[in-house]
Design an enzyme around this catalytic site. Sequence first.
Site, PDB file in Angstrom:
ATOM      1  N   ASP A  75       0.857  -1.182   0.000  1.00  0.00           N
ATOM      2  CA  ASP A  75       0.000   0.000   0.000  1.00  0.00           C
ATOM      3  C   ASP A  75       0.897   1.237   0.000  1.00  0.00           C
ATOM      4  O   ASP A  75       1.827   1.329   0.805  1.00  0.00           O
ATOM      5  CB  ASP A  75      -0.895   0.009   1.242  1.00  0.00           C
ATOM      6  CG  ASP A  75      -1.887   1.141   1.226  1.00  0.00           C
ATOM      7  OD1 ASP A  75      -2.907   1.005   0.539  1.00  0.00           O
ATOM      8  OD2 ASP A  75      -1.643   2.168   1.896  1.00  0.00           O
ATOM      9  N   ILE A  76       0.657   2.157  -0.912  1.00  0.00           N
ATOM     10  CA  ILE A  76       1.423   3.397  -0.952  1.00  0.00           C
ATOM     11  C   ILE A  76       0.883   4.308   0.150  1.00  0.00           C
ATOM     12  O   ILE A  76      -0.295   4.661   0.154  1.00  0.00           O
ATOM     13  CB  ILE A  76       1.319   4.091  -2.325  1.00  0.00           C
ATOM     14  CG1 ILE A  76       1.837   3.159  -3.422  1.00  0.00           C
ATOM     15  CG2 ILE A  76       2.096   5.411  -2.313  1.00  0.00           C
ATOM     16  CD1 ILE A  76       1.601   3.671  -4.834  1.00  0.00           C
ATOM     17  N   GLU A 121      -4.180   2.458  -4.801  1.00  0.00           N
ATOM     18  CA  GLU A 121      -2.758   2.544  -4.474  1.00  0.00           C
ATOM     19  C   GLU A 121      -2.255   1.246  -3.860  1.00  0.00           C
ATOM     20  O   GLU A 121      -1.286   1.222  -3.122  1.00  0.00           O
ATOM     21  CB  GLU A 121      -2.495   3.719  -3.520  1.00  0.00           C
ATOM     22  CG  GLU A 121      -2.974   3.524  -2.105  1.00  0.00           C
ATOM     23  CD  GLU A 121      -4.446   3.828  -1.858  1.00  0.00           C
ATOM     24  OE1 GLU A 121      -4.849   3.743  -0.698  1.00  0.00           O
ATOM     25  OE2 GLU A 121      -5.198   4.141  -2.794  1.00  0.00           O
TER      26      GLU A 121
END
Length: 186
Positions: A75-76, A121
């Site tokens: 996950d960004i 994301e």
Amino acid sequence: PLDAYGLVVPHAEGRRVLAVSFASRKLAGRAPEGRVLLRTFVGGALQPELVDLDDSEIEQLVPASGRQIGVLAIDIDKFKAINDAYGHEAGDRVLVSVANATRDAVAAVEVRSVIARTGGEEFVVVVEGGTDVVQRVATLLHRAVATSDGAAAQTVSIGLASGHSTGSDAQAVVHELIDRADAAMY
């Protein structure tokens, strides 16, 4: 839950699988409650002999002894803040940067893999290998993201999980590992 509709396996991976469609994600009611129906595509123009295999022959493509499978849920961090502060074009560059870093980290470890963007994301990486493999990929990925050149400071959260599949249970094992890796992220 699977938040994607499927994945395509690049020919360069040297696999006999062309793609996987998350059929129950596309069509509600295709799988029992709490389960996912995955439709795997084999054969194609490059391997036409695989088209005529029945289910048991396809399952035999996985060694009888099974194999270790590892999953990374990525996950960004603060992606919405990056989009808000720098614009969607910058956010797109961050997505491409993280996707490239993920691909390069997996390639450096030299394992068979499937990489999928599963959400805005979020990415999932499934690799052939156990805990040591997913930890090496995660370490390389963190390093690459930390040194990436971009308008916004990027970090990623990564959850790891690994397990063993005998082939016939591969779909269930991968689904469980995705859930475990996602939970490990938090």
